[in-house]
Design a protein around this motif. Structure first.
Motif, mmCIF file in Angstrom:
data_model
loop_
_atom_site.group_PDB
_atom_site.id
_atom_site.type_symbol
_atom_site.label_atom_id
_atom_site.label_comp_id
_atom_site.label_asym_id
_atom_site.label_seq_id
_atom_site.Cartn_x
_atom_site.Cartn_y
_atom_site.Cartn_z
ATOM 1 N N MET A 136 0.845 -1.174 0.000
ATOM 2 C CA MET A 136 0.000 0.000 0.000
ATOM 3 C C MET A 136 0.892 1.239 0.000
ATOM 4 S SD MET A 136 -2.900 1.166 2.737
ATOM 5 C CE MET A 136 -4.304 0.540 1.858
ATOM 6 N N HIS A 137 0.455 2.251 -0.754
ATOM 7 C CA HIS A 137 1.235 3.483 -0.799
ATOM 8 C C HIS A 137 0.807 4.425 0.330
ATOM 9 C CE1 HIS A 137 4.090 6.031 -2.748
ATOM 10 N NE2 HIS A 137 3.336 7.020 -2.377
ATOM 11 N N LEU A 138 1.799 5.006 0.993
ATOM 12 C CA LEU A 138 1.570 5.906 2.128
ATOM 13 C C LEU A 138 2.332 7.199 1.902
ATOM 14 C CD1 LEU A 138 2.303 3.223 4.841
ATOM 15 C CD2 LEU A 138 0.043 3.905 4.038
ATOM 16 N N TRP A 139 1.868 8.252 2.552
ATOM 17 C CA TRP A 139 2.485 9.581 2.439
ATOM 18 C C TRP A 139 2.897 10.090 3.815
ATOM 19 C CZ3 TRP A 139 3.523 11.200 -2.328
ATOM 20 C CH2 TRP A 139 2.832 10.589 -3.381
ATOM 21 N N LEU A 140 4.000 10.848 3.862
ATOM 22 C CA LEU A 140 4.492 11.400 5.123
ATOM 23 C C LEU A 140 3.500 12.423 5.666
ATOM 24 C CD1 LEU A 140 6.856 11.465 7.147
ATOM 25 C CD2 LEU A 140 7.799 13.350 5.810
ATOM 26 N N VAL A 141 3.013 12.182 6.878
ATOM 27 C CA VAL A 141 2.020 13.084 7.469
ATOM 28 C C VAL A 141 2.495 13.721 8.773
ATOM 29 C CG1 VAL A 141 0.042 11.955 6.393
ATOM 30 C CG2 VAL A 141 0.795 11.181 8.653
ATOM 31 N N GLU A 142 3.547 13.183 9.366
ATOM 32 C CA GLU A 142 3.976 13.706 10.669
ATOM 33 C C GLU A 142 5.444 13.366 10.892
ATOM 34 O OE1 GLU A 142 1.063 13.770 14.252
ATOM 35 O OE2 GLU A 142 2.152 11.872 14.308
ATOM 36 N N ARG A 143 6.155 14.322 11.485
ATOM 37 C CA ARG A 143 7.563 14.143 11.825
ATOM 38 C C ARG A 143 7.746 14.729 13.211
ATOM 39 N NH1 ARG A 143 11.789 15.262 7.376
ATOM 40 N NH2 ARG A 143 9.899 15.982 6.416
ATOM 41 N N GLU A 144 8.208 13.906 14.165
ATOM 42 C CA GLU A 144 8.400 14.357 15.546
ATOM 43 C C GLU A 144 9.839 14.093 15.973
ATOM 44 O OE1 GLU A 144 5.594 12.053 17.769
ATOM 45 O OE2 GLU A 144 3.921 13.351 17.239
ATOM 46 N N TYR A 145 10.432 15.088 16.627
ATOM 47 C CA TYR A 145 11.795 14.971 17.137
ATOM 48 C C TYR A 145 11.722 14.807 18.646
ATOM 49 C CZ TYR A 145 13.122 16.871 12.609
ATOM 50 O OH TYR A 145 13.284 17.064 11.264
ATOM 51 N N ASP A 146 12.650 14.017 19.209
ATOM 52 C CA ASP A 146 12.699 13.929 20.670
ATOM 53 C C ASP A 146 14.089 14.326 21.162
ATOM 54 O OD1 ASP A 146 14.424 11.723 20.553
ATOM 55 O OD2 ASP A 146 12.845 10.272 20.911
ATOM 56 N N THR A 147 14.274 14.279 22.449
ATOM 57 C CA THR A 147 15.518 14.752 23.058
ATOM 58 C C THR A 147 16.681 13.779 22.879
ATOM 59 O OG1 THR A 147 14.867 13.805 25.178
ATOM 60 C CG2 THR A 147 14.329 16.135 24.782
ATOM 61 N N ARG A 148 16.422 12.583 22.381
ATOM 62 C CA ARG A 148 17.472 11.584 22.189
ATOM 63 C C ARG A 148 18.020 11.600 20.763
ATOM 64 N NH1 ARG A 148 14.427 6.457 23.139
ATOM 65 N NH2 ARG A 148 12.925 7.740 22.061
ATOM 66 N N GLN A 149 17.763 12.694 20.017
ATOM 67 C CA GLN A 149 18.205 12.794 18.629
ATOM 68 C C GLN A 149 17.564 11.714 17.750
ATOM 69 O OE1 GLN A 149 20.189 15.351 17.417
ATOM 70 N NE2 GLN A 149 19.775 16.159 19.436
ATOM 71 N N THR A 150 16.317 11.399 18.060
ATOM 72 C CA THR A 150 15.542 10.429 17.307
ATOM 73 C C THR A 150 14.365 11.133 16.648
ATOM 74 O OG1 THR A 150 16.137 8.684 18.863
ATOM 75 C CG2 THR A 150 14.245 8.266 17.463
ATOM 76 N N VAL A 151 14.055 10.717 15.432
ATOM 77 C CA VAL A 151 12.929 11.277 14.695
ATOM 78 C C VAL A 151 11.917 10.167 14.453
ATOM 79 C CG1 VAL A 151 12.210 12.454 12.578
ATOM 80 C CG2 VAL A 151 14.483 12.883 13.528
ATOM 81 N N SER A 152 10.649 10.437 14.753
ATOM 82 C CA SER A 152 9.563 9.510 14.441
ATOM 83 C C SER A 152 8.867 10.026 13.197
ATOM 84 C CB SER A 152 8.563 9.428 15.591
ATOM 85 O OG SER A 152 9.167 8.874 16.728
ATOM 86 N N LEU A 153 8.802 9.186 12.172
ATOM 87 C CA LEU A 153 8.142 9.539 10.923
ATOM 88 C C LEU A 153 6.854 8.733 10.818
ATOM 89 C CD1 LEU A 153 11.279 9.258 8.645
ATOM 90 C CD2 LEU A 153 10.241 11.370 9.486
ATOM 91 N N THR A 154 5.752 9.408 10.559
ATOM 92 C CA THR A 154 4.470 8.735 10.386
ATOM 93 C C THR A 154 4.008 8.928 8.957
ATOM 94 O OG1 THR A 154 3.885 9.148 12.698
ATOM 95 C CG2 THR A 154 2.079 8.549 11.209
ATOM 96 N N TYR A 155 3.732 7.822 8.299
ATOM 97 C CA TYR A 155 3.196 7.806 6.943
ATOM 98 C C TYR A 155 1.768 7.275 7.020
ATOM 99 C CZ TYR A 155 7.940 8.382 5.103
ATOM 100 O OH TYR A 155 9.191 8.874 4.794
ATOM 101 N N ALA A 156 0.877 7.820 6.204
ATOM 102 C CA ALA A 156 -0.522 7.392 6.245
ATOM 103 C C ALA A 156 -1.087 7.247 4.841
ATOM 104 C CB ALA A 156 -1.365 8.391 7.040
ATOM 105 N N SER A 157 -2.138 6.453 4.753
ATOM 106 C CA SER A 157 -2.865 6.285 3.491
ATOM 107 C C SER A 157 -3.656 7.561 3.204
ATOM 108 C CB SER A 157 -3.805 5.090 3.581
ATOM 109 O OG SER A 157 -4.699 5.234 4.672
ATOM 110 N N GLU A 158 -4.031 7.747 1.957
ATOM 111 C CA GLU A 158 -4.758 8.970 1.587
ATOM 112 C C GLU A 158 -6.141 9.058 2.225
ATOM 113 O OE1 GLU A 158 -4.454 10.839 -2.290
ATOM 114 O OE2 GLU A 158 -2.902 9.374 -2.791
ATOM 115 N N ASP A 159 -6.700 7.935 2.651
ATOM 116 C CA ASP A 159 -7.986 7.994 3.360
ATOM 117 C C ASP A 159 -7.790 8.212 4.858
ATOM 118 O OD1 ASP A 159 -7.154 5.500 4.313
ATOM 119 O OD2 ASP A 159 -8.740 4.389 3.290
#
Length: 83
Positions: A1-24
């Motif tokens: 399934m194809h997903l698109w980047l919808v959210e990017r969160e940074y934390d204090t440990r130099q880690t990035v959480s990337l959330t991809y979601a379907s168009e619906d």
């Protein structure tokens, strides 16, 4: 399934959480990466993932937000474009 980047969160440990979601907005995939790793292998606008790896978005407000953002990213970016 194809997903698109919808959210990017940074934390204090130099880690990035990337959330991809379907168009619906109903399915999502989340991955974490270090800031250093993303500097060498940047996030792209879109990704492909099997449905077995996707989570189900439970609340309607998040479904609507993810759908809106996924459509916006899809309209403005090629899937392989770094963003």
């Amino acid at each position: 399934m194809h997903l698109w980047l919808v959210e990017r969160e940074y934390d204090t440990r130099q880690t990035v959480s990337l959330t991809y979601a379907s168009e619906d907005g109903e399915r999502y995939y989340r991955r974490q990466a270090s800031v250093e790793l993303l500097s060498r292998n940047p996030a792209t606008a879109g990704i492909e993932r099997p449905e077995s790896e996707l989570g189900l978005v439970e609340d309607e407000e998040t479904v609507e937000r993810y759908a809106s953002e996924a459509r916006r990213v899809a309209d403005r970016h090629d899937p392989d474009e770094e963003i």
